[in-house]
Design a protein around this motif. Structure first.
Motif, short mmCIF file in Angstrom:
data_model
loop_
_atom_site.label_atom_id
_atom_site.label_comp_id
_atom_site.label_asym_id
_atom_site.label_seq_id
_atom_site.Cartn_x
_atom_site.Cartn_y
_atom_site.Cartn_z
N THR A 227 0.72 -1.56 -0.18
CA THR A 227 -0.16 0.02 -0.10
C THR A 227 0.91 0.96 0.27
N PRO A 229 2.48 4.84 0.63
CA PRO A 229 1.90 5.77 1.51
C PRO A 229 0.72 7.15 0.95
N SER A 230 0.56 7.83 2.39
CA SER A 230 -0.99 8.37 1.93
C SER A 230 -0.65 9.94 0.69
N GLY A 231 0.58 10.04 1.03
CA GLY A 231 1.25 11.55 0.29
C GLY A 231 2.14 11.16 -0.02
N TRP A 232 2.50 11.82 -0.77
CA TRP A 232 4.36 11.93 -1.31
C TRP A 232 4.71 13.14 -1.69
N GLU A 266 3.25 8.30 7.79
CA GLU A 266 1.92 8.88 6.04
C GLU A 266 2.95 9.00 5.23
N SER A 404 -3.43 19.57 2.20
CA SER A 404 -4.77 18.97 2.11
C SER A 404 -6.04 20.09 2.29
#
Length: 405
Positions: A227, A229-232, A266, A404
């Motif tokens: 999975t 990461p939620s943000g790069w 994250e 975000s």
């Protein structure tokens, strides 16, 4: 071919040729009076070096299209910049004229071929966007435009002379942002700063951009079954070879990455750059602790310009030295943090609202300028080496929060 060699050729070959061309120009000028540039049906823009500089020419190009929509636009640039111009749709594909720089032979051969094409097209006007390049001044002169050449002229400035080849000379204004300085070249066409608009066209992601981004990650070692990461965060630790003093130290980039990934489990980091800069990215990875390497991936050399723009659309933030990728990021709307050292944001800040620039404001800044040929006496660049990673971390966190929201 590196920038130092191009400068060498421009100085030692360009100076005597500009002198000879100036003699010929002054002899023929009484028999070829200057014409009104606004009557031109076609115009050639010349900007060879720096994709970031080409981004800063966009307000000028777009203003010309607004005021003279019937005028055919041509653009001469190094081949490495040609793809970006194709994306903009400001001029047709066959009006983008590349010059190769892989060797001295290719440089002169492709320049000769470009000159033949331009003379065959019977270009009416040439606008030389290079500040004081002798090569481009000679090229513009040999193109024999009907209504003349618009470009920067040294007037009484010592050094950086390139002869008297400009028909409509403009004084280089070192107090304006570079995009506005380029805009002054439209003055002979009757277009003044009142028409200046700094808004950049936004380039959307291409179809399949998300899937390609994941494929690049897999190619760089990210497991296909893991999975993401939620943000790069995209990190550009390079600055090209024009002004090496623009580099924030690699150890600071390593410190920045450690702090960010410790604070934000994250997040993931992607390193960007050209193929020639890939080894530098691997060196940066070697400076990182093993425990975070599975969240740091080197994508340098994997993307073309369209791919880099697509990558920016997949990130929360871009952290970059003062260089071309910082200006490209501004055309995607992604928040960016740009580090300035030997040059100053008042002149070279990327256009766009989501840009935060960081600098120290030392009394020696800026130490490079048009007037010293972009060469500095400095070898320590304290303006960047003294810039704390902690300050940059805080700016990156603000930028990620902005994305975000």
């Amino acid at each position: 071919m590196n920038t130092a060699r191009l400068r060498f050729l421009d100085y030692w070959i360009g100076r005597p040729l500009c002198h000879l061309a100036t003699v010929w120009s002054r002899l023929r000028r009484p028999f070829h009076p200057r014409k009104d540039p606004a009557t031109a049906g076609s115009v050639l823009f010349i900007k060879l070096m720096g994709i970031g500089s080409i981004v800063l020419t966009l307000p000028t190009l777009l203003a010309l299209k607004r005021h003279h929509p019937e005028m055919r636009i041509y653009f001469l640039t190094f081949s490495s910049n040609a793809q970006f111009l194709h994306l903009l749709n400001i001029c047709t594909a066959d009006h983008i004229i590349p010059v190769e720089t892989h060797s001295v032979w290719l440089l002169f051969r492709s320049a000769f071929q470009a000159l033949r094409k331009i003379r065959a097209e019977k270009i009416d006007l040439v606008i030389d966007l290079e500040f004081f390049s002798r090569f481009t001044a000679l090229f513009a002169f040999l193109a024999t435009p009907k209504t003349g050449i618009i470009g920067y002229h040294g007037f009484h400035c010592e050094g950086l002379k390139r002869g008297d080849l400009i028909d409509h000379p403009i004084d280089f204004n070192c107090t304006l942002h570079t995009s506005q300085t380029f805009f002054t070249l439209l003055r002979p066409l009757g277009i003044t700063q009142e028409s200046y608009d700094s808004t950049l066209p936004q380039i959307p992601p291409s179809p399949g951009a998300t899937e390609r981004f994941r494929a690049w990650l897999n190619q760089a070692g990210f497991p296909t079954d893991r999975t993401a990461p939620s943000g790069w965060i995209a990190v550009n630790p390079h600055c090209g070879d024009l002004i090496q003093l623009r580099k924030w130290p690699l150890k600071h980039f390593a410190h920045l990455i450690h702090i960010l990934l410790d604070r934000h489990p994250e997040f993931g980091i992607v390193l960007i750059g050209s193929g020639q800069e890939r080894a530098n990215g691997e060196h940066l990875r070697s400076m990182l602790e093993t425990k975070i390497l599975d969240r740091v991936f080197n994508l340098a050399g994997m993307t073309d310009i369209q791919g880099l723009l697509d990558l920016f659309h997949s990130t929360l933030c871009v952290v970059s030295n003062d260089s071309g990728p910082a200006h490209l990021a501004a055309m995607t709307g992604v928040p960016s943090v740009v580090l300035f050292g030997p040059e100053i944001p008042e002149l070279y800040r990327p256009l766009g609202e989501n840009v935060e620039v960081l600098r120290l404001r030392l009394d020696c800044q800026p130490c490079v300028s048009v007037y010293n040929g972009k060469r500095s006496w400095c070898h320590k660049n304290r303006c960047l080496s003294d810039l704390s990673p902690t300050i940059v971390v805080e700016a990156v966190e603000r930028a990620c929060l902005k994305k975000s929201q």
